[in-house]
Design a protein around this motif. Structure first.
Motif, short mmCIF file in Angstrom:
data_model
loop_
_atom_site.label_atom_id
_atom_site.label_comp_id
_atom_site.label_asym_id
_atom_site.label_seq_id
_atom_site.Cartn_x
_atom_site.Cartn_y
_atom_site.Cartn_z
N ASP A 1 -37.82 -12.12 -38.51
CA ASP A 1 -38.17 -13.62 -37.63
C ASP A 1 -38.73 -13.29 -35.94
O ASP A 1 -38.48 -13.96 -35.21
CB ASP A 1 -36.73 -14.37 -37.45
CG ASP A 1 -35.73 -13.68 -37.01
OD1 ASP A 1 -36.15 -12.27 -36.72
OD2 ASP A 1 -34.60 -14.20 -36.49
N LYS A 2 -39.09 -12.23 -35.90
CA LYS A 2 -39.70 -11.43 -34.80
C LYS A 2 -40.67 -12.63 -34.03
O LYS A 2 -40.69 -13.10 -32.73
CB LYS A 2 -40.31 -10.11 -34.65
CG LYS A 2 -40.93 -9.77 -33.44
CD LYS A 2 -41.50 -8.26 -33.57
CE LYS A 2 -42.05 -7.75 -32.44
NZ LYS A 2 -42.74 -6.63 -32.64
N VAL A 3 -41.66 -12.88 -34.47
CA VAL A 3 -42.75 -13.85 -33.94
C VAL A 3 -42.07 -15.22 -33.53
O VAL A 3 -42.26 -15.68 -32.27
CB VAL A 3 -43.81 -14.04 -34.91
CG1 VAL A 3 -44.89 -15.10 -34.31
CG2 VAL A 3 -44.71 -12.99 -35.21
N GLU A 4 -41.21 -15.85 -34.55
CA GLU A 4 -40.68 -16.94 -33.92
C GLU A 4 -39.74 -16.95 -32.90
O GLU A 4 -39.59 -17.74 -32.03
CB GLU A 4 -39.71 -17.38 -35.22
CG GLU A 4 -39.22 -18.81 -35.28
CD GLU A 4 -38.15 -18.80 -36.60
OE1 GLU A 4 -36.94 -19.39 -36.35
OE2 GLU A 4 -38.52 -18.53 -37.53
N LYS A 5 -39.11 -15.76 -32.67
CA LYS A 5 -38.12 -15.41 -31.67
C LYS A 5 -38.81 -15.21 -30.34
O LYS A 5 -38.28 -15.79 -29.22
CB LYS A 5 -36.97 -14.31 -31.99
CG LYS A 5 -35.96 -14.91 -33.04
CD LYS A 5 -34.94 -13.92 -33.04
CE LYS A 5 -33.64 -14.75 -33.84
NZ LYS A 5 -32.67 -13.66 -34.11
N VAL A 6 -39.81 -14.35 -30.44
CA VAL A 6 -40.58 -14.11 -29.33
C VAL A 6 -41.18 -15.39 -28.66
O VAL A 6 -41.27 -15.78 -27.47
CB VAL A 6 -41.59 -12.99 -29.55
CG1 VAL A 6 -42.52 -12.88 -28.23
CG2 VAL A 6 -40.85 -11.59 -29.49
N LEU A 7 -41.58 -16.39 -29.71
CA LEU A 7 -42.41 -17.63 -29.05
C LEU A 7 -41.31 -18.36 -28.28
O LEU A 7 -41.70 -19.12 -27.55
CB LEU A 7 -43.23 -17.92 -30.49
CG LEU A 7 -44.52 -17.45 -30.86
CD1 LEU A 7 -45.06 -18.24 -32.10
CD2 LEU A 7 -45.52 -17.64 -29.81
N ALA A 8 -40.16 -18.50 -28.90
CA ALA A 8 -39.15 -19.28 -28.43
C ALA A 8 -38.79 -18.89 -26.98
O ALA A 8 -38.89 -19.54 -26.03
CB ALA A 8 -38.01 -19.19 -29.11
N ILE A 9 -38.77 -17.36 -26.79
CA ILE A 9 -38.92 -17.06 -25.30
C ILE A 9 -39.93 -17.40 -24.46
O ILE A 9 -39.89 -17.80 -23.54
CB ILE A 9 -38.47 -15.43 -25.53
CG1 ILE A 9 -37.29 -14.99 -25.99
CG2 ILE A 9 -38.54 -14.82 -24.07
CD1 ILE A 9 -37.04 -13.47 -26.31
N PHE A 10 -41.24 -17.15 -25.17
CA PHE A 10 -42.41 -17.67 -24.12
C PHE A 10 -42.50 -19.08 -23.71
O PHE A 10 -42.48 -19.18 -22.76
CB PHE A 10 -43.50 -17.40 -25.04
CG PHE A 10 -44.25 -15.81 -25.48
CD1 PHE A 10 -43.40 -15.06 -24.55
CD2 PHE A 10 -45.19 -15.86 -26.00
CE1 PHE A 10 -43.75 -13.72 -24.96
CE2 PHE A 10 -45.95 -14.22 -26.30
CZ PHE A 10 -45.20 -13.33 -25.52
N LYS A 11 -41.64 -19.91 -24.72
CA LYS A 11 -41.68 -21.25 -24.39
C LYS A 11 -40.72 -21.69 -23.20
O LYS A 11 -40.86 -22.44 -22.39
CB LYS A 11 -41.74 -22.07 -25.86
CG LYS A 11 -42.72 -22.30 -26.59
CD LYS A 11 -42.56 -22.94 -27.94
CE LYS A 11 -43.84 -22.89 -28.70
NZ LYS A 11 -43.65 -22.98 -30.29
N SER A 12 -39.69 -20.94 -23.46
CA SER A 12 -38.39 -21.01 -22.33
C SER A 12 -38.87 -20.63 -21.10
O SER A 12 -38.68 -21.21 -20.10
CB SER A 12 -37.25 -20.33 -22.70
OG SER A 12 -37.50 -18.92 -22.52
N CYS A 13 -40.09 -19.69 -21.00
CA CYS A 13 -40.49 -19.38 -19.70
C CYS A 13 -41.97 -20.23 -19.25
O CYS A 13 -42.36 -19.81 -18.27
CB CYS A 13 -41.08 -17.70 -19.72
SG CYS A 13 -39.76 -16.65 -20.19
#
Length: 321
Positions: A263-275
């Protein structure tokens, strides 16, 4: 004056002739196969547009535009080998279909034929065009090496990444325009502004590429989003996240890059969105587009002649694939 789309069609018709001899077919067929994949032909069209900005397009411009497209395709054949890419534009890459050794030779021949085309231009322009072409070719190689070097690093500073993008992507766009300008009779000052227009536009173009890989619509993008994330590629987005995220998110990013969970892509995108990376990327892209349009504004020709290049800039930045 022709629009970008007009020039794409004009150049495609011009470029569709045979560039290689028939034999040995085992060497030349892979080159024909790769060139037949098509593509947007952005760089040669920029050369033609850079020339038309200053007047009628001289036949030599087509020789230089063809050389630019062959050089670009040579670099892509070799990039695919380095990246171990199996597909380009939805079909097997040259080394996947024909083997690495043949792909290397096929790319080499493309570069040699590019110089055959440059050899056809009038002697009065040859030294200047060759000097710019060779400097740019060397810089593209430098950019590719930096890109590979960065894969081994956990973190890359934004200025280093910007310099790599400038070399790998921007300088060829900039030089394509300037070579057209030289053949079109542009002054030294106008050539410099035209080069800067291409250089800044190239950076905005790469920001769009990085953005689409993370946030694009897969149907429009033509491939699954998140490819850069899966490969731990240093992009504008990842570098900004590493520089601005909170400590917990930074630690999580590091873990995701090391462990590569499903689930790496999903989790990295979530961090991107939070920033707020998506809004930041759009803003940075606009800054470089504004710089590019400012460079274009400085060129001393009638505004009406610049309109196709303004439309080209908007097309490159608003594209969804």
């Amino acid at each position: 004056m022709h629009s970008f789309k007009d020039w794409v069609n004009i150049f495609a018709a011009h470029f569709s002739t045979a560039h290689f001899p028939a034999q040995p077919a085992s060497l030349y067929e892979p080159g024909n196969y790769f060139l037949a994949m098509g593509g947007k032909r952005i760089r040669p069209v920029m050369c033609l547009m850079g020339s038309e900005l200053f007047g009628e397009v001289h036949p030599d411009v087509y020789h230089v535009a063809t050389a630019i497209e062959l050089f670009h395709n040579f670099s892509l054949v070799h990039d695919d080998i380095m990246d171990k890419a199996t597909l380009r534009r939805g079909v097997p890459t040259v080394h996947t279909k024909y083997g690495e050794s043949t792909a290397l030779l096929s790319g080499d021949v493309m570069l040699i034929v590019a110089y055959d085309y440059l050899n056809k231009i009038e002697p009065r322009h040859q030294q200047r065009i060759l000097g710019l072409f060779n400097r740019t070719a060397r810089e593209v190689c430098e950019g590719q090496q930096y890109d590979m070097d960065f894969e081994q690093l956990e973190q890359v500073a934004m200025p280093e990444y910007l310099r790599m993008i400038e070399l790998k992507t921007s300088v060829l766009l900039a030089a394509s325009l300037m070579m057209g300008g030289i053949l079109g009779g542009a002054s030294e000052g106008n050539c410099r502004h035209l080069y800067e227009f291409g250089r800044n536009l190239g950076i905005a173009f790469q920001i769009q590429d990085d953005y689409l890989d993370a946030f694009g619509d897969p149907e429009k993008f033509g491939k699954d989003v998140g490819g850069d994330i899966r490969q731990n590629k240093k992009t504008f987005l990842l570098i900004h996240a590493q520089e601005t995220a909170g400590e917990a998110d930074k630690a999580e990013l590091k873990r995701l890059m090391q462990e590569n969970p499903a689930d790496k892509v999903e989790k990295v995108l979530a961090i991107f969105k939070s920033c707020n990376i998506d809004a930041w990327a759009r803003s940075l892209q606009q800054q470089y587009l504004d710089k590019a349009l400012g460079n274009l504004e400085q060129i001393a020709v009638l505004s009406a002649r610049k309109k196709p290049l303004v439309e080209l800039a908007e097309f490159l930045i608003q594209r969804e694939h």
